[in-house]
Design a protein around this motif. Structure first.
Motif, PDB file in Angstrom:
ATOM      1  N   VAL A 180      13.899 -56.947 -38.127  1.00 55.59           N
ATOM      2  CA  VAL A 180      13.345 -55.565 -37.993  1.00 55.59           C
ATOM      3  C   VAL A 180      13.729 -54.809 -36.724  1.00 55.59           C
ATOM      4  CG1 VAL A 180      11.411 -53.920 -38.605  1.00 55.59           C
ATOM      5  CG2 VAL A 180      11.782 -55.726 -40.233  1.00 55.59           C
ATOM      6  N   ILE A 181      13.378 -55.677 -35.782  1.00 50.99           N
ATOM      7  CA  ILE A 181      13.290 -54.934 -34.224  1.00 50.99           C
ATOM      8  C   ILE A 181      14.910 -54.665 -34.196  1.00 50.99           C
ATOM      9  CG2 ILE A 181      13.228 -55.380 -31.718  1.00 50.99           C
ATOM     10  CD1 ILE A 181      10.657 -56.727 -32.700  1.00 50.99           C
ATOM     11  N   GLU A 182      15.751 -55.527 -34.549  1.00 53.83           N
ATOM     12  CA  GLU A 182      17.210 -55.448 -34.545  1.00 53.83           C
ATOM     13  C   GLU A 182      17.646 -54.127 -35.044  1.00 53.83           C
ATOM     14  OE1 GLU A 182      19.194 -59.157 -35.266  1.00 53.83           O
ATOM     15  OE2 GLU A 182      21.287 -57.929 -35.116  1.00 53.83           O
ATOM     16  N   PHE A 183      17.392 -54.176 -36.440  1.00 51.71           N
ATOM     17  CA  PHE A 183      17.836 -53.230 -37.499  1.00 51.71           C
ATOM     18  C   PHE A 183      17.164 -51.801 -36.690  1.00 51.71           C
ATOM     19  CE2 PHE A 183      17.149 -50.259 -40.972  1.00 51.71           C
ATOM     20  CZ  PHE A 183      18.252 -50.233 -41.223  1.00 51.71           C
ATOM     21  N   ALA A 184      15.853 -51.798 -36.229  1.00 48.91           N
ATOM     22  CA  ALA A 184      15.426 -50.367 -35.951  1.00 48.91           C
ATOM     23  C   ALA A 184      16.458 -49.949 -34.570  1.00 48.91           C
ATOM     24  CB  ALA A 184      13.900 -50.563 -35.400  1.00 48.91           C
ATOM     25  N   ASN A 185      16.504 -50.838 -33.737  1.00 50.83           N
ATOM     26  CA  ASN A 185      17.316 -50.376 -32.494  1.00 50.83           C
ATOM     27  C   ASN A 185      18.859 -50.047 -32.616  1.00 50.83           C
ATOM     28  OD1 ASN A 185      15.264 -51.296 -30.826  1.00 50.83           O
ATOM     29  ND2 ASN A 185      15.900 -53.613 -30.529  1.00 50.83           N
TER      30      ASN A 185
ATOM     31  N   GLN B 286     -13.312 -55.647 -30.025  1.00 48.25           N
ATOM     32  CA  GLN B 286     -12.392 -56.658 -29.048  1.00 48.25           C
ATOM     33  C   GLN B 286     -11.092 -56.653 -29.082  1.00 48.25           C
ATOM     34  OE1 GLN B 286     -14.566 -60.153 -30.426  1.00 48.25           O
ATOM     35  NE2 GLN B 286     -16.154 -59.851 -29.011  1.00 48.25           N
ATOM     36  N   LEU B 287     -10.576 -56.503 -30.397  1.00 46.66           N
ATOM     37  CA  LEU B 287      -9.190 -56.315 -30.768  1.00 46.66           C
ATOM     38  C   LEU B 287      -8.606 -54.883 -30.164  1.00 46.66           C
ATOM     39  CD1 LEU B 287      -9.350 -57.624 -34.301  1.00 46.66           C
ATOM     40  CD2 LEU B 287      -8.316 -59.082 -32.604  1.00 46.66           C
ATOM     41  N   ASN B 288      -9.145 -54.059 -30.288  1.00 44.23           N
ATOM     42  CA  ASN B 288      -8.652 -52.781 -29.568  1.00 44.23           C
ATOM     43  C   ASN B 288      -8.724 -52.735 -28.290  1.00 44.23           C
ATOM     44  OD1 ASN B 288     -10.666 -50.189 -31.633  1.00 44.23           O
ATOM     45  ND2 ASN B 288      -8.799 -51.244 -32.124  1.00 44.23           N
ATOM     46  N   ASN B 289      -9.665 -53.664 -27.369  1.00 47.98           N
ATOM     47  CA  ASN B 289      -9.546 -53.787 -25.912  1.00 47.98           C
ATOM     48  C   ASN B 289      -8.175 -54.511 -25.597  1.00 47.98           C
ATOM     49  OD1 ASN B 289     -11.788 -52.429 -25.561  1.00 47.98           O
ATOM     50  ND2 ASN B 289     -13.189 -54.153 -25.482  1.00 47.98           N
ATOM     51  N   GLU B 290      -7.714 -55.381 -26.546  1.00 46.06           N
ATOM     52  CA  GLU B 290      -6.392 -56.231 -26.142  1.00 46.06           C
ATOM     53  C   GLU B 290      -5.292 -55.190 -26.767  1.00 46.06           C
ATOM     54  OE1 GLU B 290      -6.986 -60.028 -28.326  1.00 46.06           O
ATOM     55  OE2 GLU B 290      -9.178 -60.094 -27.665  1.00 46.06           O
ATOM     56  N   GLY B 291      -5.425 -54.183 -27.266  1.00 41.82           N
ATOM     57  CA  GLY B 291      -4.144 -53.294 -27.366  1.00 41.82           C
ATOM     58  C   GLY B 291      -3.765 -53.590 -28.843  1.00 41.82           C
ATOM     59  N   LEU B 292      -4.820 -54.108 -29.833  1.00 41.41           N
ATOM     60  CA  LEU B 292      -4.310 -54.262 -31.013  1.00 41.41           C
ATOM     61  C   LEU B 292      -5.103 -53.063 -31.896  1.00 41.41           C
ATOM     62  CD1 LEU B 292      -5.138 -57.959 -30.859  1.00 41.41           C
ATOM     63  CD2 LEU B 292      -2.888 -56.862 -31.630  1.00 41.41           C
ATOM     64  N   LEU B 293      -4.521 -52.418 -32.747  1.00 43.02           N
ATOM     65  CA  LEU B 293      -5.073 -51.530 -33.643  1.00 43.02           C
ATOM     66  C   LEU B 293      -5.653 -52.140 -35.054  1.00 43.02           C
ATOM     67  CD1 LEU B 293      -2.697 -48.657 -33.519  1.00 43.02           C
ATOM     68  CD2 LEU B 293      -4.401 -49.110 -32.085  1.00 43.02           C
TER      69      LEU B 293
ATOM     70  N   PRO C   7      12.782 -44.744 -34.201  1.00 48.44           N
ATOM     71  CA  PRO C   7      11.806 -44.566 -33.225  1.00 48.44           C
ATOM     72  C   PRO C   7      10.710 -45.787 -33.781  1.00 48.44           C
ATOM     73  CG  PRO C   7      11.467 -42.590 -34.536  1.00 48.44           C
ATOM     74  CD  PRO C   7      12.881 -43.381 -35.013  1.00 48.44           C
ATOM     75  N   ARG C   8      10.080 -46.205 -32.637  1.00 49.37           N
ATOM     76  CA  ARG C   8       8.962 -47.058 -32.652  1.00 49.37           C
ATOM     77  C   ARG C   8       7.826 -46.231 -33.067  1.00 49.37           C
ATOM     78  NH1 ARG C   8       8.940 -51.167 -27.663  1.00 49.37           N
ATOM     79  NH2 ARG C   8      11.031 -51.671 -27.476  1.00 49.37           N
ATOM     80  N   THR C   9       7.755 -45.049 -33.157  1.00 51.13           N
ATOM     81  CA  THR C   9       6.594 -44.450 -33.787  1.00 51.13           C
ATOM     82  C   THR C   9       6.737 -44.289 -35.237  1.00 51.13           C
ATOM     83  OG1 THR C   9       7.990 -42.348 -33.172  1.00 51.13           O
ATOM     84  CG2 THR C   9       6.177 -42.729 -31.687  1.00 51.13           C
ATOM     85  N   GLN C  10       7.817 -44.739 -35.828  1.00 50.41           N
ATOM     86  CA  GLN C  10       8.091 -44.799 -37.266  1.00 50.41           C
ATOM     87  C   GLN C  10       7.614 -46.079 -37.993  1.00 50.41           C
ATOM     88  OE1 GLN C  10      11.987 -43.604 -38.827  1.00 50.41           O
ATOM     89  NE2 GLN C  10      11.421 -44.223 -40.545  1.00 50.41           N
TER      90      GLN C  10
ATOM     91  N   LEU D 191       4.047 -58.897 -29.266  1.00 48.98           N
ATOM     92  CA  LEU D 191       4.495 -57.405 -30.034  1.00 48.98           C
ATOM     93  C   LEU D 191       4.004 -56.350 -28.989  1.00 48.98           C
ATOM     94  CD1 LEU D 191       4.745 -58.380 -33.562  1.00 48.98           C
ATOM     95  CD2 LEU D 191       6.600 -57.970 -32.088  1.00 48.98           C
ATOM     96  N   VAL D 192       2.591 -56.508 -28.824  1.00 48.15           N
ATOM     97  CA  VAL D 192       1.862 -55.211 -27.999  1.00 48.15           C
ATOM     98  C   VAL D 192       2.629 -55.246 -26.839  1.00 48.15           C
ATOM     99  CG1 VAL D 192      -0.280 -54.625 -27.083  1.00 48.15           C
ATOM    100  CG2 VAL D 192      -0.453 -55.765 -29.393  1.00 48.15           C
ATOM    101  N   ASP D 193       2.779 -56.382 -25.992  1.00 48.58           N
ATOM    102  CA  ASP D 193       3.261 -56.456 -24.819  1.00 48.58           C
ATOM    103  C   ASP D 193       4.761 -55.799 -24.631  1.00 48.58           C
ATOM    104  OD1 ASP D 193       1.112 -57.678 -23.708  1.00 48.58           O
ATOM    105  OD2 ASP D 193       1.691 -59.571 -23.673  1.00 48.58           O
ATOM    106  N   LYS D 194       5.310 -56.107 -25.804  1.00 46.05           N
ATOM    107  CA  LYS D 194       6.819 -55.480 -25.929  1.00 46.05           C
ATOM    108  C   LYS D 194       6.693 -53.889 -26.055  1.00 46.05           C
ATOM    109  CE  LYS D 194       9.384 -59.378 -26.773  1.00 46.05           C
ATOM    110  NZ  LYS D 194       9.636 -60.719 -27.582  1.00 46.05           N
ATOM    111  N   GLY D 195       5.521 -53.393 -26.384  1.00 47.94           N
ATOM    112  CA  GLY D 195       5.308 -51.857 -26.474  1.00 47.94           C
ATOM    113  C   GLY D 195       5.485 -51.479 -28.209  1.00 47.94           C
ATOM    114  N   TYR D 196       5.108 -52.362 -28.992  1.00 49.14           N
ATOM    115  CA  TYR D 196       5.287 -52.095 -30.424  1.00 49.14           C
ATOM    116  C   TYR D 196       3.816 -51.934 -31.078  1.00 49.14           C
ATOM    117  CZ  TYR D 196      10.020 -53.500 -30.473  1.00 49.14           C
ATOM    118  OH  TYR D 196      11.308 -53.751 -30.255  1.00 49.14           O
ATOM    119  N   THR D 197       3.720 -51.119 -32.111  1.00 43.49           N
ATOM    120  CA  THR D 197       2.377 -50.851 -32.826  1.00 43.49           C
ATOM    121  C   THR D 197       1.990 -52.248 -33.483  1.00 43.49           C
ATOM    122  OG1 THR D 197       2.847 -48.784 -32.563  1.00 43.49           O
ATOM    123  CG2 THR D 197       0.752 -49.242 -33.864  1.00 43.49           C
TER     124      THR D 197
END
Ligand code: FDA
Length: 306
Positions: free
Chosen positions: A234-239, A52-59, A244-247, A264-270
């Motif tokens: 963390v998001i600000e620092f990464a930007n 169910q969580l995977n279906n919502e985009g959550l690993l 990269p978001r993959t890290q 966070l999922v909606d914003k494209g973060y893992t």
């Protein structure tokens, strides 16, 4: 920390270690509202939740609950359960890793025995191309945990661990484990002042420091926190630093801040959810109550709905 909060934290942390209540809790089944933060007691119920969580985009990463085991038989049983969990993940095709606690796998009995159990688990994880994160327990187990990790890393690159920001050693440990996938957290156990910061501001400072360090070292970083202030920083620092978001990924516990997880999922973060399951839910649940007195409402709601 407010005096009342300190008392409540100590109260629930001491309850978390109460052996009689722990045994009673296994017999009760999931009680006191724990079902809102624990995905049932069986592998089947856990797979259903993860799917169910995977279906919502959550690993996910799952933890077969249990800790502080003192018999070899129980540790072998826990090892078998971890292996069955990896097999069920592979068979069902869910997107999910495994988290383990070494005291469940015999660390308090014999380090070598624990290492052998971990090797059995790693063999299966490797076969299924899965990743195993070793949770970090209290300070007295840290040295042995890092030694077992080092021994495993000689043969396996699909294993990592957790570093707790409240420990004075945290920054040195992150430096030593440069290049390894780590989950960084604030720390959940009651530690003495000789080894750990006690006040929130210092813990938060050190937390951000080690996250930035691991990211700047180019290492894969999981930020295990429900703290929106930390997450925003963390998001600000990464930007700002072109990371990269993959890290990196965010991790939160099952049942906590679900709106923030989704955001966070909606914003494209893992976003990975740590999903505990199994009969041995008591110690885990008490630590969550210790962290956040508001979580007690879970317990009250659970009691009222009985
Ligand atoms: P913290 O509890 O410091 O809260 C900071 C602020 O965030 C609060 O003041 C509030 O504003 C907000 N907040 C927090 N929780 C909220 C909620 N439920 N609802 C609304 N607002 C909330 N520990 C350990 O010692 N070893 C380990 O291996 C792990 N593993 C682990 C995995 C994962 C995935 C997570 C998320 C956590 C752990 N931990 C852990 C636990 C960790 O060390 C820590 O105790 C808890 O995450 C609590 O700290 P936070 O950073 O979440 O925020």
């Amino acid at each position: 920390m407010m005096a009342l909060e300190k008392i409540s934290r100590s109260f629930f942390l001491s309850l978390s270690k109460n052996k009689v209540l722990n045994i009673g809790a296994k017999k009760w089944g999931l009680g006191l509202g724990a079902s809102q933060v624990v995905a049932g007691t069986t592998i089947e119920s856990m797979i259903k939740t993860v799917s169910q969580l995977n279906n919502e985009g959550l690993l996910c990463t799952v933890d077969h609950l249990g800790e502080f085991v003192l018999s070899k038989e129980e540790a072998r049983y826990a090892t078998k359960k971890c292996i069955e969990t990896l097999e069920a993940i592979a068979t069902s095709g869910v997107n999910c890793q495994l988290s383990v606690k070494l005291t469940q796998l015999g660390l308090d009995i014999d380090d070598q025995f624990c290492l052998e159990n971990m090797k059995e688990i790693m063999k299966v994880a490797k076969k299924f191309h899965n990743f195993v994160q070793i949770d970090m327990e209290d300070y007295s187990r840290k040295k042995a945990t890092l030694e077992i990790l080092a021994a495993l890393r000689e043969s396996y690159d699909n294993v990592g661990t957790v570093i707790q920001a409240y420990l004075y050693d945290a920054e040195d440990d992150v430096e030593m484990l440069k290049g390894m996938p780590l989950r960084l957290v604030k720390g959940a156990y009651k530690e003495q002042e000789v080894v750990a910061f006690q006040d929130k501001a210092r813990i938060d400072n050190q937390y951000l420091r080690i996250i930035k360090k691991h990211l700047m070292n180019g290492s894969y970083t999981a930020i295990g926190s429900h703290d929106h202030v930390i997450i925003d920083k963390v998001i600000e620092f990464a930007n700002q630093n072109g990371i990269p978001r993959t890290q990196f990924e965010f991790q939160m516990l099952y049942g906590f801040r679900t709106d923030l997880q989704k955001d966070l999922v909606d914003k494209g973060y893992t976003m990975r959810v740590y999903v505990p399951f199994g009969e041995d839910w008591y110690g885990y649940f008490m630590r969550r109550l210790a962290e956040r007195p508001q979580n007690v409402t879970f317990a009250l709601k659970g009691l009222l709905s009985k």
